[in-house]
Scaffold this active site. Structure first.
Site, PDB file in Angstrom:
ATOM      1  N   ASP A   9       0.858  -1.148   0.078  1.00  0.00           N
ATOM      2  CA  ASP A   9      -0.025   0.087  -0.222  1.00  0.00           C
ATOM      3  C   ASP A   9       0.974   1.192  -0.008  1.00  0.00           C
ATOM      4  O   ASP A   9       1.623   1.594   0.724  1.00  0.00           O
ATOM      5  CB  ASP A   9      -1.010   0.123   1.235  1.00  0.00           C
ATOM      6  CG  ASP A   9      -1.921   1.278   1.387  1.00  0.00           C
ATOM      7  OD1 ASP A   9      -2.623   1.216   2.149  1.00  0.00           O
ATOM      8  OD2 ASP A   9      -1.573   2.153   0.676  1.00  0.00           O
ATOM      9  N   ASP A  33      -6.177   6.722  -5.459  1.00  0.00           N
ATOM     10  CA  ASP A  33      -6.741   8.102  -4.914  1.00  0.00           C
ATOM     11  C   ASP A  33      -7.527   8.037  -3.770  1.00  0.00           C
ATOM     12  O   ASP A  33      -7.366   8.920  -3.015  1.00  0.00           O
ATOM     13  CB  ASP A  33      -7.656   8.605  -6.368  1.00  0.00           C
ATOM     14  CG  ASP A  33      -7.973   9.788  -6.431  1.00  0.00           C
ATOM     15  OD1 ASP A  33      -8.543  10.439  -7.210  1.00  0.00           O
ATOM     16  OD2 ASP A  33      -7.436  10.704  -5.456  1.00  0.00           O
ATOM     17  N   GLY A 118      -5.330   0.668 -13.507  1.00  0.00           N
ATOM     18  CA  GLY A 118      -6.314   0.367 -12.883  1.00  0.00           C
ATOM     19  C   GLY A 118      -7.708   0.607 -13.759  1.00  0.00           C
ATOM     20  O   GLY A 118      -8.006   0.162 -14.707  1.00  0.00           O
ATOM     21  N   TYR A 120      -8.294   3.214 -15.300  1.00  0.00           N
ATOM     22  CA  TYR A 120      -8.241   3.486 -16.471  1.00  0.00           C
ATOM     23  C   TYR A 120      -7.813   2.618 -17.833  1.00  0.00           C
ATOM     24  O   TYR A 120      -7.620   3.010 -18.747  1.00  0.00           O
ATOM     25  CB  TYR A 120      -7.321   4.856 -16.415  1.00  0.00           C
ATOM     26  CG  TYR A 120      -8.000   6.234 -16.023  1.00  0.00           C
ATOM     27  CD1 TYR A 120      -9.349   6.043 -15.483  1.00  0.00           C
ATOM     28  CD2 TYR A 120      -7.179   7.365 -15.932  1.00  0.00           C
ATOM     29  CE1 TYR A 120      -9.800   7.211 -14.742  1.00  0.00           C
ATOM     30  CE2 TYR A 120      -7.827   8.559 -15.409  1.00  0.00           C
ATOM     31  CZ  TYR A 120      -9.123   8.438 -14.923  1.00  0.00           C
ATOM     32  OH  TYR A 120      -9.726   9.603 -14.242  1.00  0.00           O
TER      33      TYR A 120
HETATM   34  N1  APR Z   1      -1.137   1.314  -3.054  1.00  0.00           N
HETATM   35  C1  APR Z   1      -0.662   1.248  -4.317  1.00  0.00           C
HETATM   36  N2  APR Z   1      -1.369   0.914  -5.427  1.00  0.00           N
HETATM   37  C2  APR Z   1      -2.836   0.984  -5.341  1.00  0.00           C
HETATM   38  C3  APR Z   1      -3.224   1.145  -4.287  1.00  0.00           C
HETATM   39  C4  APR Z   1      -2.723   1.511  -2.980  1.00  0.00           C
HETATM   40  N3  APR Z   1      -3.353   1.752  -1.741  1.00  0.00           N
HETATM   41  N4  APR Z   1      -4.823   0.833  -4.565  1.00  0.00           N
HETATM   42  C5  APR Z   1      -4.678   0.784  -5.837  1.00  0.00           C
HETATM   43  N5  APR Z   1      -3.383   0.527  -6.351  1.00  0.00           N
HETATM   44  C6  APR Z   1      -2.925   0.290  -7.889  1.00  0.00           C
HETATM   45  C7  APR Z   1      -4.102  -0.523  -8.722  1.00  0.00           C
HETATM   46  O1  APR Z   1      -4.118  -1.758  -8.486  1.00  0.00           O
HETATM   47  C8  APR Z   1      -3.593  -0.045  -9.837  1.00  0.00           C
HETATM   48  O2  APR Z   1      -2.367  -0.941 -10.292  1.00  0.00           O
HETATM   49  O3  APR Z   1      -2.869   1.720  -8.562  1.00  0.00           O
HETATM   50  C9  APR Z   1      -2.899   1.392  -9.849  1.00  0.00           C
HETATM   51  C10 APR Z   1      -3.892   2.329 -10.477  1.00  0.00           C
HETATM   52  O4  APR Z   1      -5.092   1.941 -10.386  1.00  0.00           O
HETATM   53  P1  APR Z   1      -6.239   3.001 -10.046  1.00  0.00           P
HETATM   54  O5  APR Z   1      -6.072   3.532  -8.784  1.00  0.00           O
HETATM   55  O6  APR Z   1      -7.671   2.517 -10.551  1.00  0.00           O
HETATM   56  O7  APR Z   1      -5.859   4.561 -10.927  1.00  0.00           O
HETATM   57  P2  APR Z   1      -6.161   4.607 -12.516  1.00  0.00           P
HETATM   58  O8  APR Z   1      -6.177   3.463 -13.161  1.00  0.00           O
HETATM   59  O9  APR Z   1      -5.100   5.770 -12.781  1.00  0.00           O
HETATM   60  O10 APR Z   1      -7.440   5.338 -12.644  1.00  0.00           O
HETATM   61  C11 APR Z   1      -7.739   6.412 -12.081  1.00  0.00           C
HETATM   62  O11 APR Z   1      -9.591   5.822 -10.676  1.00  0.00           O
HETATM   63  O12 APR Z   1      -9.513   5.932  -8.480  1.00  0.00           O
HETATM   64  C12 APR Z   1      -9.822   6.534  -9.651  1.00  0.00           C
HETATM   65  O13 APR Z   1     -10.111   8.863  -8.997  1.00  0.00           O
HETATM   66  C13 APR Z   1      -9.465   7.859  -9.737  1.00  0.00           C
HETATM   67  O14 APR Z   1     -10.754   8.643 -11.554  1.00  0.00           O
HETATM   68  C14 APR Z   1      -9.418   8.236 -11.430  1.00  0.00           C
HETATM   69  C15 APR Z   1      -9.169   6.851 -11.903  1.00  0.00           C
END
Ligand code: APR
Length: 169
Positions: A9, A33, A118, A120
């Protein structure tokens, strides 16, 4: 600059800067986020409200508030649309702009989540190779950043990132 993979995390890391994979509103969301806003506390959202959003590919700096990290760099990755919509250029911009903001506060250590991999939908292998390639580019002389952590939130992502580092992106 030393680049390594760390699995877990991102909010638990005691580094100078952690990078948030945000959306253009900067008003929080799910995924990393949501985790960062929960861990940083409500002051982060109050601070972000005053920033007026952030275009895709750009980055904004905030304090870390309740996080162990001193700062958060919020960057907005591209939504994957098949690869013909400037996604690679925009994702590269995220990494470059985040690094530049970290350098602007003399950060020595920075941790990146897998931006756009994730919600996106960016293919992880492509994103990992791009991240390593961009982060391996020469930095301005005197750049303070010495340690870059690429944070994996799953074993699968851990392997993908290790592979990207092994092949140099
Ligand atoms: N620590 C590290 N990595 C994490 C954590 C965490 N606590 N939580 C999730 N991840 C990873 C996911 O597994 C993924 O590999 O972060 C990566 C990015 O995924 P997302 O958080 O879904 O971000 P993204 O794909 O850039 O999408 C952004 O998602 O949460 C919303 O507000 C955000 O609208 C935006 C979109």
């Amino acid at each position: 600059m030393h680049i390594q993979v760390w699995q877990g995390d991102i909010t638990s890391l005691e580094v100078d800067v952690i990078v948030n994979a945000a959306n253009e509103s900067l008003l929080g969301g799910g995924g990393v986020d949501g985790a960062i806003h929960r861990a940083a506390g409500p002051e982060l959202l109050e601070y972000c409200r005053r920033l007026g959003g952030c275009p895709t590919g750009e980055a904004r700096l905030t304090p870390g508030f309740n996080l162990l990290a001193r700062f958060i760099v919020h960057t907005v990755g591209p939504v994957w649309q098949g690869g013909q919509h400037d996604e690679a250029r925009l994702l590269a911009k995220c990494y470059r702009n985040a690094l530049a903001l970290a350098e602007s506060v003399d950060a020595h250590s920075i941790a990146f989540p897998a931006i756009s991999c994730g919600v996106y939908g960016y293919p992880a292998e492509h994103a990992a190779a791009l991240a390593v390639k961009v982060l391996s580019e020469p930095r301005p002389t005197g750049s303070a950043v010495q340690s870059v952590l690429l944070v994996a939130y799953s074993e699968a992502m851990h392997q993908i990132l290790e592979q990207a580092i092994a092949t140099g992106g």
